[in-house]
Design an enzyme around this catalytic site. Structure first.
Site, PDB file in Angstrom:
ATOM      1  CG  HIS A  59    -101.888 -34.287 -48.800  1.00  0.00           C
ATOM      2  ND1 HIS A  59    -101.330 -33.071 -49.110  1.00  0.00           N
ATOM      3  CD2 HIS A  59    -102.518 -34.702 -49.926  1.00  0.00           C
ATOM      4  CE1 HIS A  59    -101.603 -32.750 -50.360  1.00  0.00           C
ATOM      5  NE2 HIS A  59    -102.339 -33.730 -50.876  1.00  0.00           N
ATOM      6  CD  GLU A  61     -97.788 -34.049 -44.929  1.00  0.00           C
ATOM      7  OE1 GLU A  61     -96.925 -33.379 -45.516  1.00  0.00           O
ATOM      8  OE2 GLU A  61     -98.682 -34.710 -45.533  1.00  0.00           O
ATOM      9  CG  LEU A 214    -100.757 -56.405 -69.174  1.00  0.00           C
ATOM     10  CD1 LEU A 214    -100.631 -55.161 -70.035  1.00  0.00           C
ATOM     11  CD2 LEU A 214     -99.406 -57.043 -68.955  1.00  0.00           C
ATOM     12  N   PRO A 308     -89.786 -56.498 -76.799  1.00  0.00           N
ATOM     13  CG  PRO A 308     -88.770 -58.290 -77.885  1.00  0.00           C
ATOM     14  CD  PRO A 308     -90.036 -57.867 -77.241  1.00  0.00           C
ATOM     15  NE  ARG A 309     -90.917 -52.592 -83.523  1.00  0.00           N
ATOM     16  CZ  ARG A 309     -91.862 -52.098 -84.323  1.00  0.00           C
ATOM     17  NH1 ARG A 309     -92.879 -52.864 -84.713  1.00  0.00           N
ATOM     18  NH2 ARG A 309     -91.798 -50.852 -84.713  1.00  0.00           N
TER      19      ARG A 309
END
Length: 374
Positions: A59, A61, A214, A308-309
């Site tokens: 993390h 910190e 992608l 679009p769908r």
């Protein structure tokens, strides 16, 4: 007893911590991207900075404390999200702050996770550390929205990305490559956007029409490409598609109906793609089931690229948190909103950013319940 007040120096240090947190977006699933700064208020010196590491640990910190070392004793830590107070694969960050001898903690927002939810701050106070809340809270909520939505709604944050021509229309690919309706700068910005998300989603029609990769094909950012998701109820996905051919290097998940063809499942799996069963309602893959499956795998931020769908399905299911629109030329705000309404239907959106992108214009809009600062 009243809470200690913040200062201009606090705001400056928290701004650094927030920028650190932004850097980690898209790289820390299943954990939120958190920024941390340790500073000496008497000298104004920044002693260390930290951000949640790739994969969510260590993390922010603990990373900042490790860099500061003994100099952390008596200093102030600035954190964009409440330090954790529970034991996971690592010990609580609140305990690490106490052990480091920090005298003061400035925290932007509390963590809605019921395992934390104020307990981290209480632990710091009980140890005699002065705690200040709310510095940079509005921006911290925006950066942490994926985590907040995951905890409160059991789904990832959903951002829809639309690329339209000057008339507000899309252009379908020829099955080999997409037809570009926006310029090079918009496309580069769109790839940079991908790096800030855990996963990117398209329907099978987009795979057939555009054969997209992608990925984030910008210098130095290919390894920040998100998980690629394809919705294909009957597993009608070409094995020769770029997404499938590259599935061993960039994760590709195909979401399908439980009764889909076992032979197609095996074929996709042999190329490295993961096949996941989700619920079906009225003959269509059920989006709430998909979102639940993604959360279960640690996805907190989802970029929906189409087509679009798929856009309309997310809107109809009230699953749109944010819209990023790239539109050719320089349409007015009204023209942009008309184009969005044409593809999404009636969605309540609030404009928070507009930029010129070379020959195009980009709009960023939030669902009204997710306005900045809420």
């Amino acid at each position: 007893m009243s809470e200690p007040k913040s200062s201009a120096f606090d705001a400056e240090m928290m701004a650094i911590a927030l920028r650190m947190a932004e850097r980690g977006l898209g790289a820390t699933m299943p954990n939120p991207s958190v920024g941390a700064v340790i500073a000496d208020e008497t000298t104004g010196e920044v002693l260390s900075r930290g951000v949640t590491a790739r994969g969510g640990r260590p993390h922010a910190e603990t990373g900042a404390i490790a860099v500061a070392g003994e100099r952390a004793r008596g200093a102030t830590i600035y954190v964009t999200l409440e330090p954790c107070s529970h034991h996971g694969r690592t010990g609580p960050c609140a305990d690490a702050i106490i052990a480091a001898g920090l005298k003061r903690a400035v925290v932007a927002i509390e963590d809605p996770d019921p395992r934390v939810s104020g307990r981290g701050l209480d632990r710091l106070r009980d140890a005699g550390i002065a705690v200040v809340r709310g510095v940079g809270a509005a921006q911290a909520r925006q950066i942490t929205r994926g985590h907040i939505v995951r905890i409160t709604e059991r789904r990832p944050l959903a951002t829809l990305k639309l690329a339209l021509d000057s008339a507000g229309e899309i252009a379908r690919g020829d099955g080999v490559s997409p037809v570009w309706v926006t310029g090079e700068m918009s496309r580069a910005h769109g790839m940079l956007l991908r790096a800030r998300f855990d996963a990117i989603l398209v329907g099978r029609a987009t795979v057939h029409d555009d054969d997209p990769e992608l990925t984030c094909r910008l210098p130095g950012l290919l390894d920040r490409s998100p998980i690629r998701l394809v919705l294909a109820r009957s597993l009608d996905v070409p094995i020769g598609a770029k997404l499938i051919r590259s599935a061993t290097s960039t994760p590709t998940w195909v979401m399908t109906a439980p009764e889909s063809d076992p032979a197609k499942r095996a074929q996709l799996a042999s190329h490295g793609a993961e096949v996941h069963d989700v619920g079906v309602v009225s003959g269509e893959l059920w989006l709430p089931s998909i979102m639940e499956a993604l959360v279960a795998r640690g996805v907190t931020r989802l970029l929906v690229e189409g087509g679009p769908r798929i856009w309309r399905a997310f809107a109809d299911a009230s699953l749109v948190d944010e819209v990023i629109l790239y539109m050719a030329g320089a349409p007015t705000d009204d023209e942009a909103m008309t184009a969005i309404a044409r593809h999404l239907g009636p969605v309540s959106l609030s404009l928070v950013d507009r930029r010129i992108m070379g020959s195009d214009t980009m709009w960023r809009l939030l669902h009204v319940t997710h306005k900045e600062g809420r």
